[in-house]
Motif scaffolding. Structure first.
Motif, PDB file in Angstrom:
ATOM      1  N   UNK A 172       0.731  -1.182  -0.071  1.00 40.33           N
ATOM      2  CA  UNK A 172      -0.067   0.008  -0.069  1.00 40.33           C
ATOM      3  C   UNK A 172       0.830   1.112  -0.178  1.00 40.33           C
ATOM      4  N   UNK A 191       0.209   5.861  -0.669  1.00 38.57           N
ATOM      5  CA  UNK A 191      -0.636   7.066  -0.865  1.00 38.57           C
ATOM      6  C   UNK A 191      -0.224   7.674  -2.143  1.00 38.57           C
ATOM      7  N   UNK A 213       0.431  10.578  -4.054  1.00 38.40           N
ATOM      8  CA  UNK A 213       0.724  12.113  -3.597  1.00 38.40           C
ATOM      9  C   UNK A 213      -0.149  12.762  -4.202  1.00 38.40           C
ATOM     10  N   UNK A 228      -3.887   0.208  -2.745  1.00 39.76           N
ATOM     11  CA  UNK A 228      -3.417  -1.113  -2.645  1.00 39.76           C
ATOM     12  C   UNK A 228      -3.089  -1.749  -3.777  1.00 39.76           C
ATOM     13  N   UNK A 230      -3.159  12.597  -5.391  1.00 40.77           N
ATOM     14  CA  UNK A 230      -4.810  12.752  -5.205  1.00 40.77           C
ATOM     15  C   UNK A 230      -4.848  12.449  -3.480  1.00 40.77           C
ATOM     16  N   UNK A 231      -3.651  12.093  -2.963  1.00 42.91           N
ATOM     17  CA  UNK A 231      -3.834  11.705  -1.416  1.00 42.91           C
ATOM     18  C   UNK A 231      -4.743  10.357  -1.270  1.00 42.91           C
ATOM     19  N   UNK A 232      -4.964   9.644  -2.288  1.00 43.84           N
ATOM     20  CA  UNK A 232      -5.729   8.758  -2.136  1.00 43.84           C
ATOM     21  C   UNK A 232      -4.982   7.607  -1.877  1.00 43.84           C
ATOM     22  N   UNK A 233      -5.408   6.629  -1.056  1.00 50.57           N
ATOM     23  CA  UNK A 233      -4.777   5.517  -0.493  1.00 50.57           C
ATOM     24  C   UNK A 233      -4.929   4.097  -1.776  1.00 50.57           C
TER      25      UNK A 233
END
Lengths: 108, 120
Positions: free
Chosen positions: A88, A90, A92, A99, A94-97
């Motif tokens: 996993x 992040x 950068x 996986x 979009x700051x989305x997580x």
């Protein structure tokens, strides 16, 4: 969006060293975290920030990250290590997580 | 010791709204991002979104129009609502704590998960 690629499966005999890879564009510039998920259980963090181990995780678990590949290494694999493993990061922008698709580790 | 516990209906009818709550014990909600993740049967983990203690949210783009997140710091709980559900939303739903910030954070604490089935 950022994509993480993992091999679907890894199989090896007990006592061997398992290397589970996680590929991504310039992933070496990101912080990578690894989770272990056993059947019917919630994921558990086993490596964070590329190579740190939470308390309670055996020293047999280690991580590295460089270039386009991050790697989770499990030394002296045991039957109890059989599980799905997910990387996993992040994203950068979009700051989305994000996986990876997960890797099923089978101990023969 | 921080613990998370999901709660909500296990069965939701198609086209209706899925509502889940995650209760946090052992710590306050400040400085972390509180996250929802789901896992369809036999498949991988899918991040849905997170909310911080001020109520700022960030959602997966493909679900953004269907998902609403809220937080109640006084009750130490946060919630997920997903409308217009279909069978594709059938999954185990987990809540988790994102520590270390949204640029590089890690999901260090997870709930046990709650199974939601969408069926008439």
């Amino acid at each position: 969006s950022y994509v993480l690629t993992q091999p679907p499966s890894v199989s090896l005999a007990p006592g061997k060293t398992a290397k589970i890879t996680c590929g991504g564009n310039n992933i070496g510039r990101k912080s990578v975290h690894w989770y272990q998920q056993k059947p019917g259980r919630a994921p558990v963090l086993v490596i964070f920030y590329d190579s740190d181990r939470p308390s309670g995780i055996p020293e047999r678990f280690s991580g590295s990250n460089s270039g386009n590949t991050a790697t989770l290494t499990i030394s002296r694999v045991e039957a109890g290590d059989e599980a799905d493993y997910y990387c996993q990061v992040c994203d950068g922008g979009s700051d989305h997580v994000v996986f990876g698709g997960g890797t099923k580790l089978t101990v023969l | 010791q921080v613990q998370l516990q999901e709660s909500g209906p296990g069965l939701v009818k198609p086209s209706e709204t899925l509502s889940l709550t995650c209760s946090v014990s052992g710590d306050s909600l400040g400085t972390f991002h509180w996250t929802w993740i789901r896992q369809p049967p036999g498949k991988g983990l899918e991040w849905l979104g997170y909310i911080d203690y001020t109520g700022n949210t960030n959602h997966k783009s493909s679900l953004k129009s269907r998902v609403t997140m809220s937080i109640d710091t006084s009750k130490k709980e946060f919630s997920l609502k997903m409308n217009s559900v279909t069978a594709a939303d059938t999954a185990m739903y987990y809540c988790a704590r994102l520590a270390g910030g949204v640029g590089s954070g890690t999901l260090d604490i997870w709930g046990r998960g709650t199974m939601v089935t969408v069926s008439s």
